[in-house]
Design a protein around this motif. Structure first.
Motif, short mmCIF file in Angstrom:
data_model
loop_
_atom_site.label_atom_id
_atom_site.label_comp_id
_atom_site.label_asym_id
_atom_site.label_seq_id
_atom_site.Cartn_x
_atom_site.Cartn_y
_atom_site.Cartn_z
N GLU A 63 0.93 -1.07 0.10
CA GLU A 63 -0.06 0.32 -0.04
C GLU A 63 0.94 1.32 0.37
O GLU A 63 0.67 2.19 -0.78
CB GLU A 63 -0.97 -0.03 1.04
N ARG A 64 2.17 0.88 1.19
CA ARG A 64 2.87 2.65 0.71
C ARG A 64 3.70 3.07 -0.68
O ARG A 64 3.92 3.82 -0.92
CB ARG A 64 3.60 2.46 1.66
N ILE A 76 -7.20 -4.43 3.95
CA ILE A 76 -8.17 -4.73 4.27
C ILE A 76 -8.03 -6.50 5.07
O ILE A 76 -6.90 -6.95 4.23
CB ILE A 76 -9.28 -5.64 3.09
N ASN A 77 -8.92 -6.62 6.05
CA ASN A 77 -8.98 -7.24 7.23
C ASN A 77 -10.34 -8.73 6.58
O ASN A 77 -11.35 -7.97 6.33
CB ASN A 77 -8.49 -7.58 7.92
N ASN A 78 -10.28 -9.52 7.23
CA ASN A 78 -11.58 -10.61 7.01
C ASN A 78 -12.72 -9.97 7.82
O ASN A 78 -13.77 -10.43 6.67
CB ASN A 78 -11.20 -12.09 7.99
N LEU A 96 -10.55 -5.50 -6.53
CA LEU A 96 -9.66 -7.52 -6.27
C LEU A 96 -8.99 -7.11 -4.83
O LEU A 96 -8.95 -6.25 -4.29
CB LEU A 96 -8.41 -6.78 -7.71
N ILE A 97 -9.63 -8.33 -4.41
CA ILE A 97 -8.84 -8.89 -3.60
C ILE A 97 -7.77 -9.65 -3.33
O ILE A 97 -7.65 -10.78 -4.50
CB ILE A 97 -9.94 -9.39 -2.22
N MET A 141 -3.93 -8.65 2.86
CA MET A 141 -4.96 -8.68 1.60
C MET A 141 -4.91 -7.27 1.66
O MET A 141 -5.26 -6.64 2.52
CB MET A 141 -6.47 -9.06 2.02
N LEU A 142 -4.83 -7.05 0.20
CA LEU A 142 -4.87 -5.28 -0.78
C LEU A 142 -5.92 -5.72 -1.03
O LEU A 142 -6.50 -6.48 -1.83
CB LEU A 142 -3.69 -6.03 -1.08
#
Length: 325
Positions: A216-217, A245-247, A278-279, A287-288
């Motif tokens: 992300e960075r 993102i998380n569950n 898109l995950i 996860m992104l």
């Protein structure tokens, strides 16, 4: 004073100094160079600004030549101001002004010395960065600090952070010069120094075994250039807007985590939909979520537009590194 600088950031700073009433008698900038697809010879932004302001410009190939040093001396400057000039100045240039050569650097020195401080503030996850003015020395960004101001990094990209720092730097250098005689220079703590290098195009390649926060960075830190990129169907696929993102957040977004592919291969697209984007599986089981991306030869667009043309994206593996988490 004499002003030395090359890109847009320097051009803006030059303009602010002139608007503040300082007598800039000479501008030193890099030679014109080919740019763009047509490789048209183009002057650097600072040259254009100086010409518009009616200031003489020189573009030496070398700052070591005695003839160049003599030219600087002939202007009898009180200060030489340097902003992103692009060359290391020898001692014989640093000795020219009556008071000081002052550099504007876009970090909170001694952190992020070198060529890419703005990128690295984002890449390193710094909470804040800023502008430093310093008396120049032979060491790279090692001179005594005159003034510093901070800004919050937040969700900035390199482009937007540099814009904010440029505006701030213009104000800080004006304050520094006006108050120079009353400022007590502060030596840097070299034990706290970190260094940056020139950004290369290859730096933007995403290795999906890195965790989602690091990637992300990268997306923000390498915007607009070289961009964070991977491959899809062996073609360049740039990632331009994302979040980690998380569950729990997936469930809140209406994505059933139990239906996601059970894989340990980093770079796997776990989910693709207009609503969820898109995950992508990253290192350390992170996860992104990708919101915007750019197919090779296309503009950046919402991934919903890409998904509409590619309903088979789920379980595709991005990049050439099919490594396990």
């Amino acid at each position: 004073m004499i002003f030395m600088g090359t890109p847009e950031t320097a051009a803006y700073t030059l303009e602010q100094l002139v608007k503040s009433g300082f007598n800039v008698s000479l501008v030193v900038t890099a030679p014109d160079r080919p740019t763009g697809r047509g490789h048209k010879t183009t002057p650097p932004p600072t040259k254009t600004m100086a010409t518009n302001l009616g200031i003489d410009v020189v573009q030496p190939k070398s700052v070591q030549d005695d003839s160049f040093v003599q030219l600087l001396k002939s202007h009898n400057p009180t200060f030489i101001i340097v902003v992103a000039y692009g060359k290391i100045l020898p001692q014989k240039v640093l000795d020219v002004p009556a008071k000081a050569c002052i550099n504007v650097h876009y970090s909170l020195l001694p952190k992020h010395r070198g060529a890419s401080p703005v990128h690295n503030a984002i890449l390193c996850g710094d909470k804040q960065t800023g502008v430093s003015t310093m008396i120049m020395s032979l060491g790279m960004d090692e001179g005594d600090i005159l003034q510093q101001r901070t800004v919050v990094v937040g969700n900035h990209t390199t482009a937007t952070l540099l814009e904010e720092l440029t505006l701030l730097g213009g104000r800080v250098i004006v304050e520094t010069v006006k108050n120079f005689d009353a400022i007590l220079p502060k030596p840097q703590d070299n034990t706290q120094a970190t260094y940056t290098s020139i950004i290369q195009k290859t730096d933007g390649e995403i290795h999906w075994t890195q965790d989602a926060q690091t990637i992300e960075r990268m997306v923000r830190g390498y915007a607009p250039w070289p961009s964070a990129y991977t491959t899809l169907d062996s073609k360049i696929f740039k990632i331009t807007k994302v979040n980690v993102i998380n569950n729990k957040q997936l469930l809140e977004a209406g994505i059933n985590t139990e239906t996601l592919p059970q894989t340990q291969l980093c770079g796997t697209i776990l989910h693709a939909s207009a609503k969820g984007g898109l995950i992508i599986l990253c290192g350390n089981n992170t996860m992104l979520q990708v919101h915007n991306a750019q197919l090779e030869g296309k503009r950046s667009m919402p991934v919903s537009d890409i998904i509409n043309g590619r309903p088979d994206l789920t379980e595709q593996i991005l990049g050439g590194r099919n490594d396990e988490t």
